[in-house]
Design an enzyme around this catalytic site. Sequence first.
Site, short mmCIF file in Angstrom:
data_model
loop_
_atom_site.label_atom_id
_atom_site.label_comp_id
_atom_site.label_asym_id
_atom_site.label_seq_id
_atom_site.Cartn_x
_atom_site.Cartn_y
_atom_site.Cartn_z
N LYS A 14 0.61 -1.21 0.19
CA LYS A 14 0.03 -0.14 -0.03
C LYS A 14 0.75 1.35 -0.01
CE LYS A 14 -1.99 -1.62 3.51
NZ LYS A 14 -1.95 -3.37 3.37
N GLU B 115 -3.55 -3.28 -8.22
CA GLU B 115 -4.99 -3.87 -7.74
C GLU B 115 -4.89 -4.86 -6.42
OE1 GLU B 115 -8.07 -3.76 -7.82
OE2 GLU B 115 -8.04 -3.92 -10.01
N VAL C 51 -5.81 -3.35 -2.45
CA VAL C 51 -6.95 -3.25 -1.75
C VAL C 51 -8.20 -4.19 -2.02
CG1 VAL C 51 -8.94 -1.65 -1.14
CG2 VAL C 51 -6.84 -0.65 -1.64
N GLU D 103 -1.29 -7.46 10.32
CA GLU D 103 -0.04 -6.81 9.79
C GLU D 103 1.09 -7.17 11.07
OE1 GLU D 103 0.52 -4.57 7.24
OE2 GLU D 103 -1.30 -5.33 6.15
N ASP E 146 -4.17 0.72 8.53
CA ASP E 146 -4.34 -0.12 7.30
C ASP E 146 -5.44 0.29 6.33
OD1 ASP E 146 -3.81 -2.54 5.60
OD2 ASP E 146 -5.85 -2.73 6.22
N LYS F 150 -5.57 2.19 2.87
CA LYS F 150 -6.53 1.80 1.61
C LYS F 150 -7.31 2.80 1.22
CE LYS F 150 -6.00 -3.20 3.00
NZ LYS F 150 -6.68 -4.16 4.00
#
Lengths: 304, 304
Positions: free
Chosen positions: B127, B151, B154, B211, B222, B226
């Site tokens: 990310k 892609e 997320v 994570e 997180d 996203k």
Amino acid sequence: MTEIRLALVGLGNVSRAFLKLLSQKITYFSEYGFTLTVVGVATRSHGIATNPAGINPALAIDAYLQGESIEKFHTDKRIYDTLDFIHQVEADILIESMPYCPDMGQPAIDYLISGLNRGLHVITVNKSGPAFAYRQLANLAREKAVSFLHEGTVLDGTPVFSLVRRTLPATQITGFRGVINSTTNFILTAMEEGLPLGDALRQTQALGIAETDPKHDLEGWDAAAKTAILVNALMDGNITPTAINRTGIQNLTTRTVIEATRQGRRFKLLAEAIRRDDQMITRVTPRLLPLTNPLAHVTGTAGG
Amino acid sequence: MTEIRLALVGLGNVSRAFLKLLSQKITYFSEYGFTLTVVGVATRSHGIATNPAGINPALAIDAYLQGESIEKFHTDKRIYDTLDFIHQVEADILIESMPYCPDMGQPAIDYLISGLNRGLHVITVNKSGPAFAYRQLANLAREKAVSFLHEGTVLDGTPVFSLVRRTLPATQITGFRGVINSTTNFILTAMEEGLPLGDALRQTQALGIAETDPKHDLEGWDAAAKTAILVNALMDGNITPTAINRTGIQNLTTRTVIEATRQGRRFKLLAEAIRRDDQMITRVTPRLLPLTNPLAHVTGTAGG
């Protein structure tokens, strides 16, 4: 600027909403270097018109809604019927949006075949063609190197076919399940609130979401047609709506539906398909779902 | 056959699953006229290897999992570090799958920029780059006429970015809301069943979905990362995770969560964005949803 010429068969709700959207997106299209011109419209009861210079969609819609013929917009030589229209009109894309054709998909299939044979790209929002003759139409389109598109036939504006074709390469779809008929879904939700099936049906008709023939929704034919298209287009199947194991909601009573909710469950008309070895198992049937199933919470008109 | 050469930065869970999938799909790729060769792998603690003739992915993974260095597969001249690897490796596509870089996205951003500057197509499942430097990376990719794809950052395998880019032309996304962090979602479901937050967290760690730093999930980082990517890529935004109105679930107690379910409601860590006039409103926060909301039924690890 590239001019893309559209020929429309059908000027119902979907076509009219489409034409309105087109006029709102003109700037967007021009950024991509093209313009769209409606060069022909064929209707069942309001006549047929072709004009290579373009028909003004707003004027055609006005005439249509006022019950007039659209033939006053016609400038070409005489056109006899819809099939003749498809053979004569000088267009790039044929858009077919007739009502469902329960008679094995005819005459829609013949129209689509004629368009593809002429080398037109063909778009249909009518389930008839892809439900009853998917393989034939898809093969013909490939042979003629044109597109055969039918995204609007299932899940309205949600692009399920493009999703698989364009964003899931190297993926094999082995099955699906879902709520794919809005009318029965709305009716089931209304029945949970105590309404008899007949009253709920009349509400869907007033909302304009019901098919012309109520049996088509209630007996599961609409869901079966959509299931056939999904299976044919996404799972490499070759079936028609009649081949699908189908039970409608016409025999469910409000009492049964309410009783289910008291037990923490909810009836949904589910469409399902699964490939097991070489067998394709397909089914449209009312299923009792626990409220922990997300599909139990697709309520009202959210079903596609 | 066209040979497409892949260079990998990172050989963690995602990369290894990807390489396994590649080997299963060889026939599919050859039908489309190409082969894929892994010509380089850079890891943080297992060394770096490049080989223009191709590195056998299965052997590299074996070495990695046995705690060995992958440098025995190296055939080229000495490579000093990951940045040097990106500058040297003769590849077509760079795939970056490092862990999240909370320090403003670095060093991931520098790696991605170096790859793009060399004219490589760049794919990241981390990310960091698209959350902290989306605009810069997307613009650089456009300038170099290569792809910048993210892609996998997320919703795991669900193609949300391709969905919009490839199947919804002429569509403007004005907002979204969803459950986009699996760990907190799993924890909330477990807390509803009576588990204390700490025990639930340890379960997600055992499942391998958490994570590395638990705060990253629990405090909503997180989900914020996203959200930033979704806003940047789909709504033409230009924000970073730190700009998002963010509340985590770390202060929720099992008692509060259970009490909510008794009232027919359920806590979900919702990510939301909406564009109002010229303002972008973004938020990650635990929301109490009625059970009639379909999002209330995204339970366990179903959040993406």
